[in-house]
Design a protein around this motif. Structure first.
Motif, PDB file in Angstrom:
ATOM      1  N   ASP A   1      10.639  13.955   5.537  1.00  0.00           N
ATOM      2  CA  ASP A   1       9.994  15.252   5.695  1.00  0.00           C
ATOM      3  C   ASP A   1       8.472  15.169   5.732  1.00  0.00           C
ATOM      4  OD1 ASP A   1       9.810  14.410   3.086  1.00  0.00           O
ATOM      5  OD2 ASP A   1      10.160  16.384   2.199  1.00  0.00           O
ATOM      6  N   VAL A   2       7.934  13.973   5.711  1.00  0.00           N
ATOM      7  CA  VAL A   2       6.479  13.801   5.761  1.00  0.00           C
ATOM      8  C   VAL A   2       6.138  12.962   6.980  1.00  0.00           C
ATOM      9  CG1 VAL A   2       4.448  12.870   4.599  1.00  0.00           C
ATOM     10  CG2 VAL A   2       6.270  13.964   3.254  1.00  0.00           C
ATOM     11  N   PRO A   3       5.319  13.486   7.903  1.00  0.00           N
ATOM     12  CA  PRO A   3       4.989  12.709   9.097  1.00  0.00           C
ATOM     13  C   PRO A   3       4.191  11.462   8.750  1.00  0.00           C
ATOM     14  CG  PRO A   3       3.608  14.663   8.949  1.00  0.00           C
ATOM     15  CD  PRO A   3       4.644  14.803   7.867  1.00  0.00           C
ATOM     16  N   ALA A   4       4.438  10.404   9.490  1.00  0.00           N
ATOM     17  CA  ALA A   4       3.676   9.181   9.301  1.00  0.00           C
ATOM     18  C   ALA A   4       2.207   9.436   9.615  1.00  0.00           C
ATOM     19  CB  ALA A   4       4.223   8.080  10.200  1.00  0.00           C
ATOM     20  N   ALA A   5       1.344   8.829   8.869  1.00  0.00           N
ATOM     21  CA  ALA A   5      -0.100   9.002   9.095  1.00  0.00           C
ATOM     22  C   ALA A   5      -0.534   8.222  10.323  1.00  0.00           C
ATOM     23  CB  ALA A   5      -0.873   8.523   7.876  1.00  0.00           C
ATOM     24  N   GLU A   6      -1.537   8.753  11.010  1.00  0.00           N
ATOM     25  CA  GLU A   6      -2.121   7.982  12.098  1.00  0.00           C
ATOM     26  C   GLU A   6      -2.698   6.677  11.551  1.00  0.00           C
ATOM     27  OE1 GLU A   6      -5.041  10.467  13.913  1.00  0.00           O
ATOM     28  OE2 GLU A   6      -3.757  12.257  13.766  1.00  0.00           O
ATOM     29  N   GLU A   7      -2.655   5.651  12.379  1.00  0.00           N
ATOM     30  CA  GLU A   7      -3.091   4.339  11.917  1.00  0.00           C
ATOM     31  C   GLU A   7      -4.548   4.373  11.428  1.00  0.00           C
ATOM     32  OE1 GLU A   7      -1.391   1.505  11.405  1.00  0.00           O
ATOM     33  OE2 GLU A   7       0.327   2.821  11.777  1.00  0.00           O
TER      34      GLU A   7
ATOM     35  N   GLU B   1       0.861  -1.183   0.000  1.00  0.00           N
ATOM     36  CA  GLU B   1       0.000   0.000   0.000  1.00  0.00           C
ATOM     37  C   GLU B   1       0.896   1.230   0.000  1.00  0.00           C
ATOM     38  OE1 GLU B   1      -4.182  -0.937   2.080  1.00  0.00           O
ATOM     39  OE2 GLU B   1      -2.516  -0.813   3.500  1.00  0.00           O
ATOM     40  N   TRP B   2       0.437   2.284  -0.684  1.00  0.00           N
ATOM     41  CA  TRP B   2       1.220   3.505  -0.725  1.00  0.00           C
ATOM     42  C   TRP B   2       0.297   4.713  -0.608  1.00  0.00           C
ATOM     43  CZ3 TRP B   2       1.014  -0.303  -4.421  1.00  0.00           C
ATOM     44  CH2 TRP B   2       0.331  -0.013  -5.615  1.00  0.00           C
ATOM     45  N   ARG B   3       0.774   5.703   0.149  1.00  0.00           N
ATOM     46  CA  ARG B   3      -0.039   6.875   0.491  1.00  0.00           C
ATOM     47  C   ARG B   3       0.376   8.060  -0.369  1.00  0.00           C
ATOM     48  NH1 ARG B   3       0.440  10.712   4.988  1.00  0.00           N
ATOM     49  NH2 ARG B   3       2.227   9.512   5.732  1.00  0.00           N
ATOM     50  N   HIS B   4      -0.639   8.766  -0.883  1.00  0.00           N
ATOM     51  CA  HIS B   4      -0.419   9.883  -1.799  1.00  0.00           C
ATOM     52  C   HIS B   4      -0.493  11.220  -1.061  1.00  0.00           C
ATOM     53  CE1 HIS B   4      -1.019   7.308  -5.418  1.00  0.00           C
ATOM     54  NE2 HIS B   4      -1.864   6.669  -4.637  1.00  0.00           N
ATOM     55  N   THR B   5       0.286  12.194  -1.560  1.00  0.00           N
ATOM     56  CA  THR B   5       0.162  13.572  -1.089  1.00  0.00           C
ATOM     57  C   THR B   5      -0.542  14.460  -2.110  1.00  0.00           C
ATOM     58  OG1 THR B   5       2.361  14.095  -1.968  1.00  0.00           O
ATOM     59  CG2 THR B   5       2.225  13.412   0.349  1.00  0.00           C
ATOM     60  N   ASP B   6      -0.675  13.987  -3.340  1.00  0.00           N
ATOM     61  CA  ASP B   6      -1.300  14.765  -4.411  1.00  0.00           C
ATOM     62  C   ASP B   6      -2.631  14.116  -4.766  1.00  0.00           C
ATOM     63  OD1 ASP B   6      -2.046  16.187  -6.621  1.00  0.00           O
ATOM     64  OD2 ASP B   6      -0.315  15.624  -7.859  1.00  0.00           O
ATOM     65  N   LEU B   7      -3.730  14.792  -4.443  1.00  0.00           N
ATOM     66  CA  LEU B   7      -5.045  14.234  -4.728  1.00  0.00           C
ATOM     67  C   LEU B   7      -5.462  14.444  -6.177  1.00  0.00           C
ATOM     68  CD1 LEU B   7      -7.001  15.162  -1.475  1.00  0.00           C
ATOM     69  CD2 LEU B   7      -5.605  13.145  -1.997  1.00  0.00           C
ATOM     70  N   GLY B   8      -4.615  15.105  -6.950  1.00  0.00           N
ATOM     71  CA  GLY B   8      -4.892  15.270  -8.379  1.00  0.00           C
ATOM     72  C   GLY B   8      -4.151  14.253  -9.229  1.00  0.00           C
ATOM     73  N   THR B   9      -3.677  13.212  -8.622  1.00  0.00           N
ATOM     74  CA  THR B   9      -2.907  12.171  -9.317  1.00  0.00           C
ATOM     75  C   THR B   9      -3.752  11.486 -10.386  1.00  0.00           C
ATOM     76  OG1 THR B   9      -1.496  11.755  -7.394  1.00  0.00           O
ATOM     77  CG2 THR B   9      -1.715   9.971  -8.971  1.00  0.00           C
ATOM     78  N   ALA B  10      -3.114  11.150 -11.490  1.00  0.00           N
ATOM     79  CA  ALA B  10      -3.749  10.292 -12.499  1.00  0.00           C
ATOM     80  C   ALA B  10      -3.645   8.863 -11.975  1.00  0.00           C
ATOM     81  CB  ALA B  10      -3.054  10.441 -13.848  1.00  0.00           C
TER      82      ALA B  10
END
Length: 287
Positions: free
Chosen positions: A278-284, A180-189
């Motif tokens: 440089d990006v904080p881990a997301a809460e579970e 699984e991978w988490r995105h920072t750009d919600l406009g991703t194709a």
């Protein structure tokens, strides 16, 4: 009223045999699940327990491995024919042999001549979390089965009085990638991104000379982050799908790392995450 023994059969079910054909750096794989069922003069064993007519199921299993070494595996059908004919011709008490074969197909990963991905199993996943202010999108895949028939070692590990595992400088490395991978750009194709990440995971798996599955896991997550700036965290769960070289010495055969038993369980389970500093881990709760 009389009681009579009806039709019957017995055999060894689901022998998992993997045959690696090595042509220099170019390998070919045949991955089979073989089940044998024999019938014939088996009345005595049922009625009195007399085993004189019985070929042990363990012998049937050994025959599968030995034939994989001696004859190779040209196809599921050809291998089944060899086995069925052998059991009937070699054992006078066996009148019929039924050999059922499942073949698992692998496609080559282009990076090397010894890396493969299992065909037709993976599932694409996506999960979106939103609380009115924040939104997280996590893409992923599961059941992506991959295998390296070379380029993997495992040695230098801790040993105690219960350790029996030998060190190896040449082993099959197989796993089922759940990522699984988490995105920072919600406009991703999204479709394009998924294809890119899947390709990077495969390239890193194939291109890493592995001293441990943990090392391979980290290399795969790192490759995704290096190539995809809009992804900030990758989580991977990868079971070690053990392949054990079969000892054929008792049958007068060598086994130069060509015939393997694909073990089902137990298995090692390697899990970990790779993330940007440089990006904080997301809460579970957001995963």
């Amino acid at each position: 009223m009389g009681i009579t023994l009806g039709p019957n059969q017995y055999g060894k079910a689901e022998t998992r045999v993997v045959r690696v054909n090595r042509h220099g750096d170019h390998h070919e794989i045949k991955d089979l699940n073989v089940s044998v069922a024999l019938s014939g003069e088996m009345t005595a064993v049922h009625l009195t327990g007399d085993n004189a007519a019985v070929l042990p199921t363990d012998t049937q299993k050994n025959t599968v491995f030995a034939f994989a070494r001696e004859h190779g595996i040209a196809s599921a059908e050809a291998f089944g024919l060899l086995l069925a004919r052998h059991f009937v011709r070699s054992q006078p008490t066996v009148h019929r042999a039924r050999v059922s074969v499942e073949e698992y197909a692998w496609d080559r990963i282009p990076v090397t001549g010894h890396s493969f991905v299992r065909r037709g199993q993976e599932v694409r996943t996506a999960r979106v979390a939103h609380d009115g202010e924040r939104t997280h999108v996590v893409s992923g895949l599961r059941d992506l089965t991959v295998l390296n028939s070379a380029g993997s070692e495992f040695w230098g590990f801790l040993k105690d009085e219960y350790t029996t595992l030998p060190e190896t400088r040449d082993r099959i490395l197989a796993t089922v990638v759940n990522a699984e991978w988490r995105h920072t750009d919600l406009g991703t194709a999204w479709d394009t991104s998924y294809g890119t990440v899947r390709g990077l995971l495969l390239e890193a798996f194939a291109g890493t000379h592995s001293l441990s599955l943990q090392q391979t896991l980290y290399a795969m997550g790192r490759r995704v982050l290096e190539e995809c700036p809009s992804i900030c965290e990758v989580r991977l769960s990868m079971p070690n799908k053990h392949h054990f070289a079969v000892d054929l010495e008792a049958f007068g055969l060598d086994n130069p790392n060509e015939v393997f038993h694909a073990a089902d369980r137990p298995y090692g389970l390697i899990e970990g995450s790779v993330l940007r500093d440089d990006v904080p881990a997301a809460e579970e709760a957001w995963w």
